[in-house]
Design an enzyme around this catalytic site. Structure first.
Site, PDB file in Angstrom:
ATOM      1  N   ARG A 120       0.830  -1.204   0.000  1.00 44.46           N
ATOM      2  CA  ARG A 120       0.000   0.000   0.000  1.00 44.46           C
ATOM      3  C   ARG A 120       0.866   1.257   0.000  1.00 44.46           C
ATOM      4  O   ARG A 120       0.522   2.258  -0.632  1.00 44.46           O
ATOM      5  CB  ARG A 120      -0.952   0.007   1.201  1.00 44.46           C
ATOM      6  CG  ARG A 120      -2.061  -1.028   1.100  1.00 44.46           C
ATOM      7  CD  ARG A 120      -3.043  -0.894   2.234  1.00 44.46           C
ATOM      8  NE  ARG A 120      -3.751   0.371   2.178  1.00 44.46           N
ATOM      9  CZ  ARG A 120      -4.222   1.027   3.247  1.00 44.46           C
ATOM     10  NH1 ARG A 120      -4.025   0.540   4.469  1.00 44.46           N
ATOM     11  NH2 ARG A 120      -4.855   2.168   3.096  1.00 44.46           N
TER      12      ARG A 120
ATOM     13  N   CYS B   4      -0.415   6.465   9.005  1.00 40.41           N
ATOM     14  CA  CYS B   4      -0.766   5.175   8.409  1.00 40.41           C
ATOM     15  C   CYS B   4      -1.911   5.442   7.448  1.00 40.41           C
ATOM     16  O   CYS B   4      -1.891   6.423   6.716  1.00 40.41           O
ATOM     17  CB  CYS B   4      -1.120   4.156   9.488  1.00 40.41           C
ATOM     18  SG  CYS B   4      -2.402   4.728  10.636  1.00 40.41           S
TER      19      CYS B   4
END
Length: 280
Positions: free
Chosen positions: A180, A239
């Site tokens: 990701r 994050c």
């Protein structure tokens, strides 16, 4: 003695009936937000209360503030007091695996000025491996007055990050998985990639194969190598939505490197504004 980062299963067992200790279960799945509460009802550590990642540990998303914005401090304080947390309470928090959600509550309690909070090392799996029992009996709360002493310097906002992109004054650490981070296999947020200048340290890299944290010396060596001389005060963690990044903050505390900060909005807030730069 109080605990501010980790508690092992044996220590928790010894304090299960200590009135100054309180256990919180925060199991949660992003793809099935009802799962954690159902799992708690099916069996939890005796005496543990349940807090929900979306309802209790997050505010209301509006499309521009990330998937898990911070809750209003007053509302969170009332919820914590409602389950019996007071100034002298030793809080132990756990989830069902990596500590991703447990780290969020650890950080939130620190944000509200409560230092006596620790993760159950190894989570629920560690508890069961040590012979710990589960129960379906719900605890009876003893409401208390939780007085928040907000430490808002523990966080930064998107403007802070934008003003320091790729400068020596900020070391941005992204806790998402490497794929990701690279902009691959993005199935959660509408835009793939990462914030310019960020380095990747997946939150799971702080853990051993059994789910417990690596020893403090190993964590310290790994984090010092990653930070390359940057002082902790210049480190900002992010994050996807300000949840798993908290585990990197826990790890730095264990490593003896306190003082870094959280960007709570994280990637989900950053990419909501198409005017902000993105790297793939």
């Amino acid at each position: 003695m109080s605990f501010a980062t980790l508690v092992d299963a044996a220590t928790l067992k010894a304090h299960l009936h200590d009135p100054n200790w309180l256990v919180v279960d925060v199991r949660h799945q992003l793809a099935d937000t009802a799962w954690g509460e159902a799992a708690y009802a099916a069996g939890h550590i005796p005496g543990a209360f349940f807090l929900h990642c979306d309802r209790d540990l997050s505010g209301t998303p509006d499309g521009s503030n990330g998937r898990h914005p911070l809750p209003e401090p007053e509302r969170l304080a009332a919820r914590l007091g409602g389950i019996g947390i007071r100034a002298r309470t030793q809080v132990v928090v756990y989830d069902d695996g990596s500590g991703m959600i447990a780290g969020r509550l650890w950080w939130l309690l620190r944000w509200l000025g409560h230092e006596r909070v620790a993760l159950l090392d190894g989570g629920l799996a560690g508890w069961l491996a040590a012979g710990g029992e589960l129960t379906t009996t719900l605890p009876t709360p003893q409401p208390a007055a939780f007085v928040a002493h907000l430490r808002d310097g523990m966080r930064v906002d998107a403007d802070h990050v934008m003003a320091r992109l790729e400068t020596p004054h900020m070391h941005l650490v992204d806790a998402r998985g490497p794929d990701r981070f690279r902009g691959e296999n993005e199935t959660i947020d509408p835009v793939a990639g990462h914030i310019p200048g960020a380095v990747n340290r997946c939150f799971r890299d702080n853990l051993q194969p059994d789910g417990r944290f690596k020893p403090a010396a190993a964590l310290r060596a790994e984090w010092l190598a990653l930070l390359a001389g940057t002082p902790p005060a210049d480190v900002v963690h992010q994050c996807g939505s300000g949840v798993s990044a908290c585990l990197n903050l826990v790890a730095m505390e264990i490593a003896g490197l306190p003082g870094s900060r959280l960007y709570p909005g994280s990637w989900s807030e950053w990419c909501a504004d198409r005017g902000r730069p993105v790297v793939r």
